[in-house]
Design an enzyme around this catalytic site. Sequence first.
Site, short mmCIF file in Angstrom:
data_model
loop_
_atom_site.label_atom_id
_atom_site.label_comp_id
_atom_site.label_asym_id
_atom_site.label_seq_id
_atom_site.Cartn_x
_atom_site.Cartn_y
_atom_site.Cartn_z
N LYS A 158 34.09 52.93 37.73
CA LYS A 158 33.97 53.09 35.96
C LYS A 158 33.02 54.12 36.23
CE LYS A 158 32.46 48.27 35.55
NZ LYS A 158 32.91 47.88 36.72
O1 LIG Z 1 33.43 44.84 31.88
C1 LIG Z 1 33.55 44.26 32.90
C2 LIG Z 1 34.09 45.64 33.74
C3 LIG Z 1 33.83 45.26 35.18
N1 LIG Z 1 33.18 44.52 36.04
C4 LIG Z 1 32.45 44.15 37.03
O2 LIG Z 1 33.82 43.04 38.01
C5 LIG Z 1 33.30 41.76 38.70
C6 LIG Z 1 32.64 41.04 38.49
O3 LIG Z 1 32.27 40.01 39.42
P1 LIG Z 1 31.84 39.00 39.14
O4 LIG Z 1 30.77 38.27 40.03
O5 LIG Z 1 33.37 37.64 38.94
O6 LIG Z 1 31.30 38.11 37.85
C7 LIG Z 1 31.89 42.94 39.36
O7 LIG Z 1 31.95 43.92 40.13
C8 LIG Z 1 31.63 44.07 38.25
O8 LIG Z 1 30.74 44.75 37.92
C9 LIG Z 1 33.10 43.36 35.10
O9 LIG Z 1 32.10 42.16 35.10
N2 LIG Z 1 33.38 43.13 33.54
#
Ligand SMILES: O=c1ccn([C@@H]2O[C@H](COP(=O)(O)O)[C@@H](O)[C@H]2O)c(=O)[nH]1
Length: 279
Positions: A96
């Site tokens: 990001k």
């Molecule tokens: O809008 C967003 C953008 C990035 N993320 C990232 O994805 C994963 C989600 O992890 P989970 O364990 O499936 O919740 C994490 O690395 C976030 O930084 C997001 O969740 N939302």
Amino acid sequence: METFGARLHRAVAERGPLCVGIDPHPGLLARWGLSDDVDGLDRFARTVVDALGDRVAVVKPQSAFFERFGARGVAILESTIRQLRDRGSLVLLDIKRGDIGSTVRAYAEAYLDPSRPLYVDAVTASPYLGVGSLAPMFELAAEHGGGVFVLALTSNPEGPEVQHARTSDGRTVAQTVIDEISQLNAGAEPLGSFGLVVGATIGDTGHDLSRVGGPLLAPGLGAQGATAADLRTVFGASLPAVLPSYSREVLGAGPDVAALRAAADRALAACKAVVPVAG
Ligand SMILES: O=c1ccn([C@@H]2O[C@H](COP(=O)(O)O)[C@@H](O)[C@H]2O)c(=O)[nH]1
């Protein structure tokens, strides 16, 4: 040179529409019986690579969990990226990043120049210094066949206060991001290399994703509460472009390799029931 969009299209056709994140949260390290240090990080990442690197289309290491451990954590990230590539999954590094253009150029070199140690197939980028400030990232991605996923409608509850705000022409901030990325993909076949991040948690927001022409990364599934069925509401006719992404939901099944594979298979089956895949 094959574009990222073409590689992603093929990977999804072969392995199915699924991205799994490598997010070594301290709580997950503890649940896996690992120490919250570089040794635990290394064991965690290697286990995920062994379990999923040869079967999941895209693996998304979350850079923050490697950066927590400084230079040694970043060295493990480098090695994880290499191991994933050797096993055939595409690597999307969740960083990001976003900054003024001249600094974005350095980020682009770090991650999208094949001669650099942290080179990956694609990265996530933040457009909040203006989508135009990301131009060096788009240029380097185009030059080397890489991809960039730009935040548009994020999965967190705080996102709408910025992303749903109206600009002077009446569009939301998110819609301006969507429209600018759509232009970058114009004419790309079978899929553009410039994607968007659109959370699976956001419901029907009325944003128009119909002209994006690139992949739509959908985090928020599992641990954040969204289900594969929610993808229908969020994406509607744009479902074929969706790349569903799970981290904790799958990782929580570890450290047993067979259990991790079974969790990824369950996630994939749920997504396949919703996301149509072109052959
Ligand atoms: O809008 C967003 C953008 C990035 N993320 C990232 O994805 C994963 C989600 O992890 P989970 O364990 O499936 O919740 C994490 O690395 C976030 O930084 C997001 O969740 N939302």
